[in-house]
Design a protein around this motif. Structure first.
Motif, PDB file in Angstrom:
ATOM      1  N   PHE A   1       0.756  -1.307   0.167  1.00 57.86           N
ATOM      2  CA  PHE A   1      -0.061   0.194  -0.017  1.00 57.86           C
ATOM      3  C   PHE A   1       0.578   1.065   0.127  1.00 57.86           C
ATOM      4  CE2 PHE A   1      -3.062  -3.582   2.392  1.00 57.86           C
ATOM      5  CZ  PHE A   1      -4.010  -3.193   1.294  1.00 57.86           C
ATOM      6  N   GLY A   2       1.300   1.618  -1.177  1.00 55.03           N
ATOM      7  CA  GLY A   2       2.121   2.928  -1.376  1.00 55.03           C
ATOM      8  C   GLY A   2       3.194   2.361  -1.072  1.00 55.03           C
ATOM      9  N   ASN A   3       3.891   2.827  -0.230  1.00 53.77           N
ATOM     10  CA  ASN A   3       5.477   2.602   0.527  1.00 53.77           C
ATOM     11  C   ASN A   3       5.441   1.917   1.074  1.00 53.77           C
ATOM     12  OD1 ASN A   3       5.311   4.364   2.099  1.00 53.77           O
ATOM     13  ND2 ASN A   3       6.530   6.054   1.633  1.00 53.77           N
ATOM     14  N   ARG A   4       4.341   0.802   1.480  1.00 55.03           N
ATOM     15  CA  ARG A   4       3.968  -0.003   3.181  1.00 55.03           C
ATOM     16  C   ARG A   4       3.973  -1.019   2.554  1.00 55.03           C
ATOM     17  NH1 ARG A   4       0.094   0.843   6.801  1.00 55.03           N
ATOM     18  NH2 ARG A   4       1.334  -0.719   8.227  1.00 55.03           N
ATOM     19  N   THR A   5       4.677  -2.282   2.538  1.00 52.46           N
ATOM     20  CA  THR A   5       4.920  -3.138   2.266  1.00 52.46           C
ATOM     21  C   THR A   5       4.923  -4.342   3.390  1.00 52.46           C
ATOM     22  OG1 THR A   5       7.241  -3.546   0.612  1.00 52.46           O
ATOM     23  CG2 THR A   5       5.730  -4.973   1.754  1.00 52.46           C
ATOM     24  N   ILE A   6       2.686  -4.429   3.127  1.00 52.00           N
ATOM     25  CA  ILE A   6       2.677  -5.269   3.809  1.00 52.00           C
ATOM     26  C   ILE A   6       3.217  -7.188   3.918  1.00 52.00           C
ATOM     27  CG2 ILE A   6       0.359  -6.461   4.860  1.00 52.00           C
ATOM     28  CD1 ILE A   6       0.597  -3.676   5.159  1.00 52.00           C
ATOM     29  N   HIS A   7       2.762  -7.564   2.163  1.00 50.30           N
ATOM     30  CA  HIS A   7       3.660  -9.142   2.766  1.00 50.30           C
ATOM     31  C   HIS A   7       4.740  -8.912   1.393  1.00 50.30           C
ATOM     32  CE1 HIS A   7      -1.132  -9.670   2.265  1.00 50.30           C
ATOM     33  NE2 HIS A   7      -0.563  -9.995   3.788  1.00 50.30           N
ATOM     34  N   ASP A   8       5.760 -10.099   1.953  1.00 48.62           N
ATOM     35  CA  ASP A   8       6.657  -9.812   1.216  1.00 48.62           C
ATOM     36  C   ASP A   8       6.871 -11.345   0.454  1.00 48.62           C
ATOM     37  OD1 ASP A   8       8.491  -8.814  -0.715  1.00 48.62           O
ATOM     38  OD2 ASP A   8      10.386  -8.881   0.913  1.00 48.62           O
ATOM     39  N   GLY A   9       6.590 -12.007  -0.265  1.00 50.75           N
ATOM     40  CA  GLY A   9       6.403 -13.385  -0.597  1.00 50.75           C
ATOM     41  C   GLY A   9       6.102 -14.374  -0.240  1.00 50.75           C
TER      42      GLY A   9
ATOM     43  N   GLU B   1      -0.135 -11.563  14.462  1.00 47.22           N
ATOM     44  CA  GLU B   1      -0.079 -10.672  15.466  1.00 47.22           C
ATOM     45  C   GLU B   1      -0.403  -9.046  14.693  1.00 47.22           C
ATOM     46  OE1 GLU B   1       3.881  -8.167  14.578  1.00 47.22           O
ATOM     47  OE2 GLU B   1       4.169  -9.455  16.333  1.00 47.22           O
ATOM     48  N   SER B   2      -1.337  -9.036  15.072  1.00 49.01           N
ATOM     49  CA  SER B   2      -2.432  -7.675  14.585  1.00 49.01           C
ATOM     50  C   SER B   2      -1.440  -6.708  14.029  1.00 49.01           C
ATOM     51  CB  SER B   2      -2.309  -6.422  15.779  1.00 49.01           C
ATOM     52  OG  SER B   2      -3.045  -5.249  15.869  1.00 49.01           O
ATOM     53  N   GLY B   3      -1.977  -5.898  12.922  1.00 52.75           N
ATOM     54  CA  GLY B   3      -1.325  -5.722  11.566  1.00 52.75           C
ATOM     55  C   GLY B   3      -0.394  -6.680  10.491  1.00 52.75           C
ATOM     56  N   SER B   4      -0.222  -7.956  10.938  1.00 57.14           N
ATOM     57  CA  SER B   4       0.696  -8.636   9.974  1.00 57.14           C
ATOM     58  C   SER B   4      -0.525  -9.107   8.329  1.00 57.14           C
ATOM     59  CB  SER B   4       1.044  -9.637  10.826  1.00 57.14           C
ATOM     60  OG  SER B   4       0.164 -10.916  11.254  1.00 57.14           O
TER      61      SER B   4
ATOM     62  N   VAL C   1      -8.319 -26.361  14.260  1.00 62.94           N
ATOM     63  CA  VAL C   1      -7.973 -26.014  13.721  1.00 62.94           C
ATOM     64  C   VAL C   1      -6.998 -27.012  12.689  1.00 62.94           C
ATOM     65  CG1 VAL C   1      -5.968 -24.302  12.691  1.00 62.94           C
ATOM     66  CG2 VAL C   1      -8.131 -23.649  13.899  1.00 62.94           C
ATOM     67  N   ASP C   2      -6.868 -27.286  12.191  1.00 63.63           N
ATOM     68  CA  ASP C   2      -6.140 -28.557  11.353  1.00 63.63           C
ATOM     69  C   ASP C   2      -5.074 -28.434  10.982  1.00 63.63           C
ATOM     70  OD1 ASP C   2      -7.833 -30.741  10.856  1.00 63.63           O
ATOM     71  OD2 ASP C   2      -9.233 -29.890  10.125  1.00 63.63           O
ATOM     72  N   ARG C   3      -4.762 -27.580  11.015  1.00 66.44           N
ATOM     73  CA  ARG C   3      -3.390 -26.635   9.424  1.00 66.44           C
ATOM     74  C   ARG C   3      -3.865 -25.039  10.019  1.00 66.44           C
ATOM     75  NH1 ARG C   3      -2.528 -27.016   5.128  1.00 66.44           N
ATOM     76  NH2 ARG C   3      -0.570 -27.235   4.833  1.00 66.44           N
ATOM     77  N   MET C   4      -2.624 -24.407   9.964  1.00 65.40           N
ATOM     78  CA  MET C   4      -2.428 -23.119   9.868  1.00 65.40           C
ATOM     79  C   MET C   4      -1.560 -22.167   9.296  1.00 65.40           C
ATOM     80  SD  MET C   4      -1.251 -22.905  13.885  1.00 65.40           S
ATOM     81  CE  MET C   4      -2.479 -24.722  14.824  1.00 65.40           C
ATOM     82  N   ALA C   5      -1.651 -21.190   9.414  1.00 63.43           N
ATOM     83  CA  ALA C   5      -0.214 -20.467   8.868  1.00 63.43           C
ATOM     84  C   ALA C   5      -0.074 -19.395   9.717  1.00 63.43           C
ATOM     85  CB  ALA C   5      -0.871 -19.644   7.188  1.00 63.43           C
ATOM     86  N   ILE C   6       1.306 -19.476  10.103  1.00 68.97           N
ATOM     87  CA  ILE C   6       1.522 -18.183  10.722  1.00 68.97           C
ATOM     88  C   ILE C   6       1.897 -16.592  10.097  1.00 68.97           C
ATOM     89  CG2 ILE C   6       3.145 -17.614  12.464  1.00 68.97           C
ATOM     90  CD1 ILE C   6       1.325 -19.608  13.487  1.00 68.97           C
ATOM     91  N   LEU C   7       1.625 -15.889  10.437  1.00 65.84           N
ATOM     92  CA  LEU C   7       2.338 -14.887   9.194  1.00 65.84           C
ATOM     93  C   LEU C   7       2.731 -14.035   9.816  1.00 65.84           C
ATOM     94  CD1 LEU C   7      -0.774 -13.312   7.130  1.00 65.84           C
ATOM     95  CD2 LEU C   7       1.321 -13.935   6.444  1.00 65.84           C
ATOM     96  N   ALA C   8       3.545 -13.829   9.923  1.00 66.25           N
ATOM     97  CA  ALA C   8       5.377 -13.011  10.687  1.00 66.25           C
ATOM     98  C   ALA C   8       6.085 -12.623   8.981  1.00 66.25           C
ATOM     99  CB  ALA C   8       5.596 -13.283  11.755  1.00 66.25           C
ATOM    100  N   ASP C   9       6.549 -11.323   9.808  1.00 64.20           N
ATOM    101  CA  ASP C   9       7.869 -10.458   8.672  1.00 64.20           C
ATOM    102  C   ASP C   9       7.354 -10.901   7.517  1.00 64.20           C
ATOM    103  OD1 ASP C   9       9.571 -11.000  11.618  1.00 64.20           O
ATOM    104  OD2 ASP C   9      10.488 -12.582  10.921  1.00 64.20           O
TER     105      ASP C   9
END
Ligand code: ATP
Length: 256
Positions: free
Chosen positions: A14-22, A38-41, A209-217
């Motif tokens: 979003f603009g120059n903010r990267t939320i997901h990078d791969g 975490e919140s905002g990930s 939950v059977d499987r999950m993804a942890i979003l971070a970094d």
């Protein structure tokens, strides 16, 4: 294995903010898949990308065999009927009764008679454990738990193959939350649907939950069953699962 959703190298800016990078993940048919972080990930943004409310800056998302990046108008319309969405806080239309809320998509996408719509509404209410009389009430007349159930009935109206839930148990009392978890499992088993849910609720995570993804970094730093995810040494996993409140539970899973 039967993959129903695959995200490959998703980049979101979003603009120059990267939320997901791969971001990479895959979701199998009939599983209850958790998205944690975490919140905002970027959990909600990722879910919105899966349901075509947002487009990633780069990368590919495939849902039920369709690449969303290249999808045509007709296929997109068909796909939208294949999923139901339960937004956080229910998001019912306040000026419509519960029955009218459940009917919205049936009216928009089908030409079925009023009689058949009424019987579908009644069956969806029953499916989520609400009395038929609840159909004539307005959202302001419902408790928090009933709003979630009514919103779930609406999400199920078109008999979807996929159900997206954004923090389904937030705002519910502990008993209501566990009842809602049970409902999700029962619906998955009964209807054979795949459930994708954003959640912070440890009871849901350990319980359904059977499987999950942890979003971070800006990436998925761990994916799989709770046993797999707990192998990760990532600070989010350490903080979230191995703190003083969850340690005992974590040790139990580890020793299984
Ligand atoms: N349409 C948008 N335009 C600009 N920035 C956005 C937009 N949608 C989300 N963001 C930003 O992207 C980041 C990730 O938001 P997102 O709602 O996905 O977080 P989340 O992981 O779901 O957090 P939470 O657990 O607090 O709900 C936030 O910093 C948010 O401000």
């Amino acid at each position: 294995m039967n993959t129903v959703i695959e995200a490959k190298n998703i980049v979101t800016r979003f603009g120059n903010r990267t939320i997901h990078d791969g971001v990479n993940l895959h979701i199998e048919k009939n599983e209850i898949y958790g998205i944690l972080g975490e919140s905002g990930s970027g959990k909600s943004v990722l879910m919105k990308e899966m349901i075509m409310l947002l487009e990633p800056t780069a990368g590919e998302i495939t849902v039920l065999g369709k690449n969303l990046d290249q999808i045509g108008f007709k296929d997109a319309q068909a796909l939208r009927r294949d999923w139901g969405v339960l937004f956080q806080f229910g998001a019912l239309f306040s000026s419509l009764s519960v029955a009218e809320n459940i009917e919205v998509q049936l009216k928009e996408y089908t030409k079925i008679s009023k009689e058949l719509r009424d019987s579908l509404v009644a069956s969806k209410l029953k499916m989520v454990g609400l009395d038929p009389q609840v159909g004539s009430l307005y959202p302001s007349q419902l408790s928090g738990g009933m709003i979630k159930r009514a919103a779930l009935a609406r999400a199920l109206a078109m008999e979807p193959k996929l159900l997206f839930l954004d923090e389904p148990t937030s705002g519910l009392d502990p008993i209501g939350a566990r009842n809602f978890d049970k409902l999700i499992v029962d619906l998955r088993d009964l209807l054979g649907i795949t459930v994708v849910m954003i959640t912070h609720d440890l009871e849901s995570i350990f319980g359904i939950v059977d499987r999950m993804a942890i979003l971070a970094d800006k990436k998925v730093v761990a994916e799989g069953s709770i046993e797999n995810v707990l192998q990760s040494q990532h600070p989010f996993v350490e903080d979230f699962f191995k703190n003083e409140y969850t340690k005992e539970r974590f040790e139990k899973v580890k020793n299984v």
